[in-house]
Design an enzyme around this catalytic site. Structure first.
Site, short mmCIF file in Angstrom:
data_model
loop_
_atom_site.label_atom_id
_atom_site.label_comp_id
_atom_site.label_asym_id
_atom_site.label_seq_id
_atom_site.Cartn_x
_atom_site.Cartn_y
_atom_site.Cartn_z
N GLY A 36 -27.35 -6.17 -9.14
CA GLY A 36 -28.79 -6.33 -9.27
C GLY A 36 -29.53 -6.05 -7.98
O GLY A 36 -30.55 -5.36 -7.97
N MET A 66 -29.20 -6.65 -3.22
CA MET A 66 -28.46 -7.09 -2.04
C MET A 66 -29.43 -7.48 -0.95
O MET A 66 -30.38 -6.74 -0.66
CB MET A 66 -27.52 -5.98 -1.55
CG MET A 66 -26.76 -6.32 -0.29
SD MET A 66 -25.66 -7.75 -0.50
CE MET A 66 -25.44 -8.23 1.21
N GLU A 67 -29.14 -8.62 -0.30
CA GLU A 67 -30.09 -9.28 0.57
C GLU A 67 -30.09 -8.79 2.01
O GLU A 67 -30.31 -9.59 2.94
CB GLU A 67 -29.82 -10.79 0.57
CG GLU A 67 -28.48 -11.22 1.18
CD GLU A 67 -27.32 -11.30 0.22
OE1 GLU A 67 -26.33 -11.96 0.55
OE2 GLU A 67 -27.41 -10.71 -0.88
N HIS A 76 -34.66 -14.31 -5.60
CA HIS A 76 -33.29 -14.61 -5.19
C HIS A 76 -32.99 -13.93 -3.85
O HIS A 76 -32.47 -14.57 -2.92
CB HIS A 76 -32.32 -14.12 -6.27
CG HIS A 76 -30.87 -14.33 -5.96
ND1 HIS A 76 -30.10 -15.29 -6.58
CD2 HIS A 76 -30.03 -13.68 -5.11
CE1 HIS A 76 -28.87 -15.23 -6.09
NE2 HIS A 76 -28.80 -14.26 -5.21
N GLU A 77 -33.31 -12.65 -3.74
CA GLU A 77 -33.01 -11.94 -2.50
C GLU A 77 -33.87 -12.45 -1.35
O GLU A 77 -33.40 -12.53 -0.20
CB GLU A 77 -33.20 -10.43 -2.69
CG GLU A 77 -32.39 -9.82 -3.82
CD GLU A 77 -30.92 -10.23 -3.81
OE1 GLU A 77 -30.33 -10.30 -2.72
OE2 GLU A 77 -30.38 -10.51 -4.89
#
Length: 856
Positions: free
Chosen positions: A273, A275-276, A307-308
């Site tokens: 989905g 990546m941070e 979320h990220e």
């Protein structure tokens, strides 16, 4: 994947030798050709004098290695993925010059050529161990350092990394001198782990904005996607969500955003989905909506963005020491993003979505033979690769929600804020967090941690209710059980809700109590003497992490009145309980089909609809007694089409019902509506048959044998984009003949050239069948391919193939026995490979048990 693993013991040993990494200077030249790029890395580090250690690097050609001014013999010190460094000084400098390979697997530096315009797009994906595919590194999270990148690329490209993009200077193109090139010299990052370094390059389209941080800094925002997708990029909506997240997290955590800018880049052929990467977050470009999507998908994008963003604190500012504490990154980001979505955005029912989607994932994962504690045992990189799962993400977040209910939200947030301030730019373990939470809550969390974080398995809670002739409760208890393999009984803080029909006909909550449940049986004295309602809902408000059953009277009431339960979270809990009982073989799958078909049209929550219809598909194709499967499938298709026609024009429900009608159609009678929608002779008011929906309708016709490869080819010619090619690959793999399935299987297993996105699409179509008999020849074919796949492919490609091609729709004793036979014959196969196969087998065994229950 020989020679590319790293054990925890080796990482501990290396960290004992390497006392600190002072800096990385990385110079990449992206103009050296289509196969490889030039990588020069200079690392300065301190070490135990006279000691020895190693660097990580995966590269087809290493040209030069210089340690402290001394040229090393490359052939002697570079083997597999490691560069041996001996006779270290107290202060060291190592220089490595290599030709590194572009990837088409979504790992390392991925190279993609856009079929629309021929443009080249690059992006990195380094978690877990793939920074070493781009530069020489100490590839473990606790050896943090500042990273300074210099990049040479075509001058017309955008080049983006963790730090703000500098003004480029003119440079020479290595292979095409006539092409104008430039060099970007980025500033050094703060101290971060190697897996968080990022680079995205290509002629991306960009829209820019800004947000003011809590400390007064103006943080630049950027939203990027491929040029050929830019007309569909709703950057303002993405930046609006981002600003909401900034305000919520900074206000909640009391710690300002820790980096200098925040770019979000939607990149092609992505494996996950998002990546941070600090300041340079990468997302799947499926979140750039070229066609109408469901509200469930729009909400999921919001949750993913948040979320990220949460990871900028959880994981980037403070990072786990080793991968056994991955949950410190992922569970917290999952919990925080749902909290932020519910409280800072329009998606106020986010906890209902969390129950329908995330907790369903967690319960499913926690009942597999491969389940593990949230704080998992991670012995090596292969262990952590398979632990990006429903335990680490969804169960961890669920348990955090339970912890908040137990210690109090204010105390929890205060502890987390203190944790960020104390450990900024460092690495932590579980104990570091518990110390801060204990200080703010005044609770000893040692026992809680052992029970919830260090043991596996999910408990089941059931109410036992006694009433007298007048319907007054005479006894009320909650019983708790645990699976034999994981017998831990846990304490639960939870709600018990009473629901009844009101004067308007709606089912509403009339009373709720919050109680502590522990042990095998907990008496709930305060509910004795009250009038029994129609529905008693254990785990009201979904505070606890546990499977829940309804008592017989409540189940009968819920089945009759499900569509009239006013609270969407309460409905979601009932839907979940009913599905779980089917999965456990306690309730016939056919009754679940009846429940869904009778109530789904009244469901208001998009993710609940999406999850429930997906479960309906699994029920009818794998859990229903095979003797009645054809008739049940026909009824499901007929009813979904009827409901789609009756749904409100242009509604989310209408769109979802049409999508699942296409996916679950099964008879020749379903051809006419599918074909009519596709060619325009059948019209549903408000339904836009756009590009992506056309592909879904076509695949439905393919499944029914009414569309052939020539029609798929024509559709691809009309939509010759990356998404169109993936949809065509999926449709070709869905052709319902053994010969077509063999072509699909061979195209991704025997041919190693297909990129990750085509492999994923092909595998998805391969297992999309109406009659599972077409897959019977592939049970043995599948197990025969397992070891060759594992030994020759990168981890993510092996995972896509092994999980994606498992012929689960067979759901037969023959498949079970074939897979068991392979496992018995290969006890020494790599643990990560065995885990994937064991999980597939567990699904087959569960399906067979459900079929038996449905036939009883």
């Amino acid at each position: 994947m020989p020679g590319e693993n790293l054990t925890r013991a080796e990482a501990i040993e290396r960290a004992a030798v390497v006392h600190g990494v002072e800096s990385y200077a990385i110079d990449l030249d992206l103009t050296t050709g289509a196969e490889t790029f030039s990588s020069t890395t200079v690392i300065r580090f301190t070490a135990a004098e006279g000691g020895a250690t190693f660097l990580d690097l995966v590269a087809p050609h290493v040209r030069e290695i210089v340690l402290n001014g001394r040229a090393l013999d490359v052939a002697a010190v570079f083997t597999d993925s490691r560069i041996a460094l001996a006779d270290l000084a107290a202060d060291n400098e190592v220089r490595v010059v290599a030709d590194c390979a572009y990837m088409n697997t979504g790992e390392g530096l991925h190279r993609f050529v856009d079929p629309v315009d021929g443009e080249v797009y690059l992006y990195t994906q380094f978690e877990v161990p793939d920074a070493r595919r781009v530069f020489a590194t100490f590839e473990q999270p606790d050896l943090k350092a500042p990273f300074q990148l210099s990049v040479t690329a075509p001058a017309r490209w955008h080049v983006v990394s963790n730090q703000p993009t500098p003004e480029p200077v003119a440079a020479v193109h290595a292979t095409e001198p006539a092409v104008e090139a430039a060099r970007w010299e980025f500033g050094a990052t703060p101290r971060i782990s190697s897996y968080l370094v990022a680079l995205v390059a290509g002629p991306y389209a960009v829209e820019r904005g800004e947000v003011t941080s809590a400390d007064g800094r103006v943080i630049p925002l950027g939203v990027f996607c491929r040029s050929s997708l830019s007309q569909h990029l709703d950057a303002e909506a993405i930046m609006a969500t981002t600003r909401q997240g900034f305000a919520f997290y900074e206000g909640t955590f009391g710690v300002p955003y820790p980096f200098d800018k925040y770019d979000q880049l939607f990149v092609p052929e992505y494996n996950m989905g998002a990546m941070e990467n600090p300041g340079c977050v990468t997302f799947t470009e499926s979140y750039v909506f070229r066609s109408k999507v469901t509200d469930a998908v729009r909400e999921r994008r919001v949750v993913t963005i948040l979320h990220e963003l949460a990871h900028m604190w959880f994981g980037d500012l403070v990072t786990m020491k080793w991968w056994n504490d991955l949950w410190l990154n992922e569970s917290f980001a999952e919990y925080a993003s749902t909290l932020a979505t519910a409280e800072a955005t329009e998606w106020e029912a986010a906890w209902t979505t969390f129950n329908a989607m995330e907790k369903t994932w967690a319960y499913r994962q926690d009942q597999l033979p491969s389940t593990h504690p949230i704080v998992a045992t991670i012995d090596d990189l292969e262990d952590v690769q398979v632990n990006f799962d429903g335990i680490t993400y969804a169960k961890g977040a669920s348990v955090l929600k339970q912890l908040v209910a137990w210690v109090g939200r204010e105390e929890f947030i205060s502890g987390v804020s203190a944790y960020f301030r104390k450990h900024a730019w460092g690495n932590t373990e579980l104990s570091d967090l518990l110390v801060e939470l204990e200080a703010t809550s005044g609770r000893d969390l040692t026992a809680w941690s052992k029970i919830w974080l260090e043991t596996a398995g999910v408990n089941t809670l059931r109410p036992e209710i006694g009433t007298d002739a007048d319907g007054v409760v005479t006894s009320f208890a909650i019983t708790q059980t645990a699976p034999a393999d994981h017998p831990t009984l846990r304490p639960h803080r939870l709600g018990i809700g009473f629901y009844d029909v009101d004067a308007t006909g709606a089912v509403v909550r009339t009373r709720t109590v919050q109680v502590d449940v522990d042990g095998e049986r907990t008496e709930i004295a305060e509910l004795v003497g009250t009038e029994r309602p129609g529905l008693v809902l254990v785990n009201d408000d979904d505070l606890a992490y546990a499977k829940v059953r309804l008592d017989d009277a409540s189940l009968a009431f819920a089945v009759e009145h499900l569509s009239r339960i006013a609270d969407p979270l309460a409905r979601s809990l009932v839907w979940g309980s009913a599905w779980d009982a089917v999965r456990d073989g306690e309730t016939p799958a056919s009754s679940y089909v009846d429940l869904v078909l009778g109530n789904i049209a009244a469901e208001t929550e998009s993710t609940t609809v999406r999850t429930t219809l997906a479960q309906l598909g699994l029920a009818v194709r794998s859990y229903v007694d095979p003797a009645r499967r054809a008739a049940t499938s026909e009824r499901v298709g007929d009813t979904l089409w009827q409901l789609a026609r009756a749904a409100d024009a242009g509604s989310d429900l209408q769109l979802q019902l049409v999508k699942y009608f296409a996916a679950l159609s099964s008879t020749s009678a379903h051809v006419a509506p599918l074909r009519g929608l596709l060619d325009g002779t059948v019209v549903l008011d408000g339904l836009a048959v756009d590009t992506d929906l056309r592909w879904e309708l076509l695949e439905g016709l393919v499944l029914l044998g009414d569309a052939d490869e020539a029609e798929i080819d024509a559709a691809q010619a009309a939509d010759d984009t990356a998404t169109g090619r993936q949809a065509a690959a999926r449709a070709r793999a869905a052709l319902p003949t053994v010969a077509a399935k063999e072509r699909a299987f061979s195209s991704v297993v025997d041919d190693a050239d297909a990129p990750n996105a085509i492999i994923r699409a092909t595998a998805s179509g391969f297992v999309h069948v109406v009659d599972p008999a077409v897959l019977e020849p592939f049970a043995q074919r599948y197990v025969d391919a397992l070891l060759p796949i594992w030994e020759t492919r990168s981890y993510h490609i092996a995972e896509e193939l092994i999980e994606g091609l498992y012929p689960a729709p067979l759901a037969s004793a023959e498949l079970r026995d074939t897979v068991r036979g392979w496992l018995d014959a290969h006890p020494d196969a790599p643990a990560a490979l065995r885990r994937m196969v064991v999980e597939g087998l567990a699904g087959t065994e569960r399906a067979l048990a459900a079929q038996a229950a449905d036939a009883a």
